[in-house]
Motif scaffolding. Structure first.
Motif, PDB file in Angstrom:
ATOM      1  N   THR A 135       0.832  -1.198   0.000  1.00  0.00           N
ATOM      2  CA  THR A 135       0.000   0.000   0.000  1.00  0.00           C
ATOM      3  C   THR A 135       0.870   1.252   0.000  1.00  0.00           C
ATOM      4  O   THR A 135       2.069   1.190   0.264  1.00  0.00           O
ATOM      5  CB  THR A 135      -0.907   0.032   1.246  1.00  0.00           C
ATOM      6  N   TRP A 136       0.229   2.407  -0.269  1.00  0.00           N
ATOM      7  CA  TRP A 136       0.953   3.678  -0.279  1.00  0.00           C
ATOM      8  C   TRP A 136       1.619   3.937   1.061  1.00  0.00           C
ATOM      9  O   TRP A 136       2.730   4.432   1.129  1.00  0.00           O
ATOM     10  CB  TRP A 136      -0.004   4.804  -0.645  1.00  0.00           C
ATOM     11  N   GLU A 137       0.924   3.590   2.163  1.00  0.00           N
ATOM     12  CA  GLU A 137       1.471   3.863   3.491  1.00  0.00           C
ATOM     13  C   GLU A 137       2.822   3.182   3.708  1.00  0.00           C
ATOM     14  O   GLU A 137       3.686   3.734   4.371  1.00  0.00           O
ATOM     15  CB  GLU A 137       0.497   3.434   4.591  1.00  0.00           C
ATOM     16  N   THR A 138       2.977   1.986   3.175  1.00  0.00           N
ATOM     17  CA  THR A 138       4.235   1.277   3.375  1.00  0.00           C
ATOM     18  C   THR A 138       5.358   1.880   2.530  1.00  0.00           C
ATOM     19  O   THR A 138       6.514   1.615   2.779  1.00  0.00           O
ATOM     20  CB  THR A 138       4.105  -0.224   3.071  1.00  0.00           C
ATOM     21  N   LEU A 139       5.000   2.692   1.533  1.00  0.00           N
ATOM     22  CA  LEU A 139       6.007   3.335   0.703  1.00  0.00           C
ATOM     23  C   LEU A 139       6.474   4.661   1.288  1.00  0.00           C
ATOM     24  O   LEU A 139       7.521   5.163   0.909  1.00  0.00           O
ATOM     25  CB  LEU A 139       5.467   3.563  -0.708  1.00  0.00           C
ATOM     26  N   GLU A 140       5.679   5.252   2.169  1.00  0.00           N
ATOM     27  CA  GLU A 140       6.079   6.516   2.772  1.00  0.00           C
ATOM     28  C   GLU A 140       7.263   6.300   3.704  1.00  0.00           C
ATOM     29  O   GLU A 140       7.306   5.339   4.456  1.00  0.00           O
ATOM     30  CB  GLU A 140       4.923   7.123   3.576  1.00  0.00           C
ATOM     31  N   PRO A 141       8.217   7.222   3.673  1.00  0.00           N
ATOM     32  CA  PRO A 141       9.376   7.085   4.561  1.00  0.00           C
ATOM     33  C   PRO A 141       9.012   7.411   6.011  1.00  0.00           C
ATOM     34  O   PRO A 141       8.010   8.065   6.286  1.00  0.00           O
ATOM     35  CB  PRO A 141      10.356   8.108   4.004  1.00  0.00           C
ATOM     36  N   THR A 142       9.852   6.974   6.923  1.00  0.00           N
ATOM     37  CA  THR A 142       9.686   7.327   8.336  1.00  0.00           C
ATOM     38  C   THR A 142      10.244   8.739   8.556  1.00  0.00           C
ATOM     39  O   THR A 142      10.954   9.279   7.712  1.00  0.00           O
ATOM     40  CB  THR A 142      10.439   6.343   9.242  1.00  0.00           C
ATOM     41  N   ARG A 143       9.938   9.321   9.714  1.00  0.00           N
ATOM     42  CA  ARG A 143      10.488  10.628  10.054  1.00  0.00           C
ATOM     43  C   ARG A 143      12.019  10.563  10.069  1.00  0.00           C
ATOM     44  O   ARG A 143      12.695  11.450   9.552  1.00  0.00           O
ATOM     45  CB  ARG A 143       9.964  11.123  11.390  1.00  0.00           C
ATOM     46  N   GLY A 144      12.578   9.495  10.657  1.00  0.00           N
ATOM     47  CA  GLY A 144      14.034   9.342  10.706  1.00  0.00           C
ATOM     48  C   GLY A 144      14.661   9.303   9.327  1.00  0.00           C
ATOM     49  O   GLY A 144      15.716   9.898   9.090  1.00  0.00           O
ATOM     50  N   LYS A 145      14.021   8.622   8.400  1.00  0.00           N
ATOM     51  CA  LYS A 145      14.522   8.544   7.026  1.00  0.00           C
ATOM     52  C   LYS A 145      14.495   9.921   6.377  1.00  0.00           C
ATOM     53  O   LYS A 145      15.448  10.326   5.704  1.00  0.00           O
ATOM     54  CB  LYS A 145      13.688   7.542   6.225  1.00  0.00           C
ATOM     55  N   LEU A 146      13.413  10.680   6.582  1.00  0.00           N
ATOM     56  CA  LEU A 146      13.331  12.032   6.034  1.00  0.00           C
ATOM     57  C   LEU A 146      14.433  12.922   6.612  1.00  0.00           C
ATOM     58  O   LEU A 146      15.095  13.661   5.882  1.00  0.00           O
ATOM     59  CB  LEU A 146      11.953  12.645   6.321  1.00  0.00           C
ATOM     60  N   GLU A 147      14.636  12.838   7.924  1.00  0.00           N
ATOM     61  CA  GLU A 147      15.658  13.648   8.588  1.00  0.00           C
ATOM     62  C   GLU A 147      17.054  13.304   8.075  1.00  0.00           C
ATOM     63  O   GLU A 147      17.876  14.191   7.819  1.00  0.00           O
ATOM     64  CB  GLU A 147      15.573  13.490  10.103  1.00  0.00           C
ATOM     65  N   ARG A 148      17.335  12.009   7.895  1.00  0.00           N
ATOM     66  CA  ARG A 148      18.639  11.587   7.368  1.00  0.00           C
ATOM     67  C   ARG A 148      18.831  12.047   5.920  1.00  0.00           C
ATOM     68  O   ARG A 148      19.910  12.515   5.543  1.00  0.00           O
ATOM     69  CB  ARG A 148      18.814  10.074   7.473  1.00  0.00           C
TER      70      ARG A 148
END
Length: 138
Positions: free
Chosen positions: A2-15
Motif C-alpha cells: 500500500t501507499w502507506e508502506t512506501l512513505e518514509p519514516t520521520r528518521g529517514k526524512l531527517e537523514r
C-alpha cells in the motif's frame, strides 16, 4: 503493498535532509561539513550544521575581522536560501514559508529553522500507518 508502506519514516526524512544539506554545502560552497543534524517538529524543521563555516569565514574571524566574517556568512545564507528551500520541498513534499538562520564564529556551528507550510506526512516507524508529529494539543 500500500501507499502507506512506501512513505518514509520521520528518521529517514531527517537523514535524507541531512545528507542533502551536506551535499549542497559541498557542491555550492566547496565546503565539507562534519555533520548536519535535522529534526522535524510539527511544521518546523531544525537544522544544525557542525563545522558549517567556510575557510574564508574562519580566516577572517581569526584575524580580528569578525564583522566581515558575519557579513560573508549573511551573504552565503542568502545565496543558499533558494537551493535549501528547494531541497526541503523535494524531500518533504512541503513548501517552506520562512527560513531563519544564524552562525556562531566561535564554534563554527550554523543553525537554521525552516517554517513549513504544514507538517509533512510520514509513516510511524513502529507501524505502517501515516502519522504526523504530535502537537501540544495531542
Amino acid at each position: 503493498m500500500t501507499w502507506e508502506t512506501l512513505e518514509p519514516t520521520r528518521g529517514k526524512l531527517e537523514r535524507s535532509l541531512a545528507q542533502g544539506i551536506q551535499a549542497l554545502y559541498r557542491s555550492l560552497l566547496g565546503h565539507q561539513t562534519s555533520q548536519a543534524l535535522c529534526n522535524l517538529l510539527d511544521n518546523k524543521l531544525i537544522i544544525v550544521i557542525e563545522n558549517g563555516l567556510t575557510q574564508p569565514e574562519k580566516l577572517l574571524a581569526q584575524n580580528g575581522q569578525e564583522d566581515l566574517a558575519l557579513q560573508v556568512r549573511t551573504q552565503l545564507e542568502s545565496a543558499l536560501e533558494l537551493p535549501l528551500k528547494e531541497l526541503i520541498q523535494k524531500i518533504l513534499g512541503v513548501g517552506v514559508t520562512d527560513l531563519l538562520s544564524d552562525a556562531t564564529l566561535e564554534t563554527g556551528r550554523t543553525g537554521t529553522i525552516a517554517i513549513l507550510e504544514y507538517p509533512p506526512k510520514f509513516r510511524d516507524s513502529s507501524s505502517n500507518s501515516k502519522t504526523q508529529p504530535k502537537t501540544a494539543e495531542s
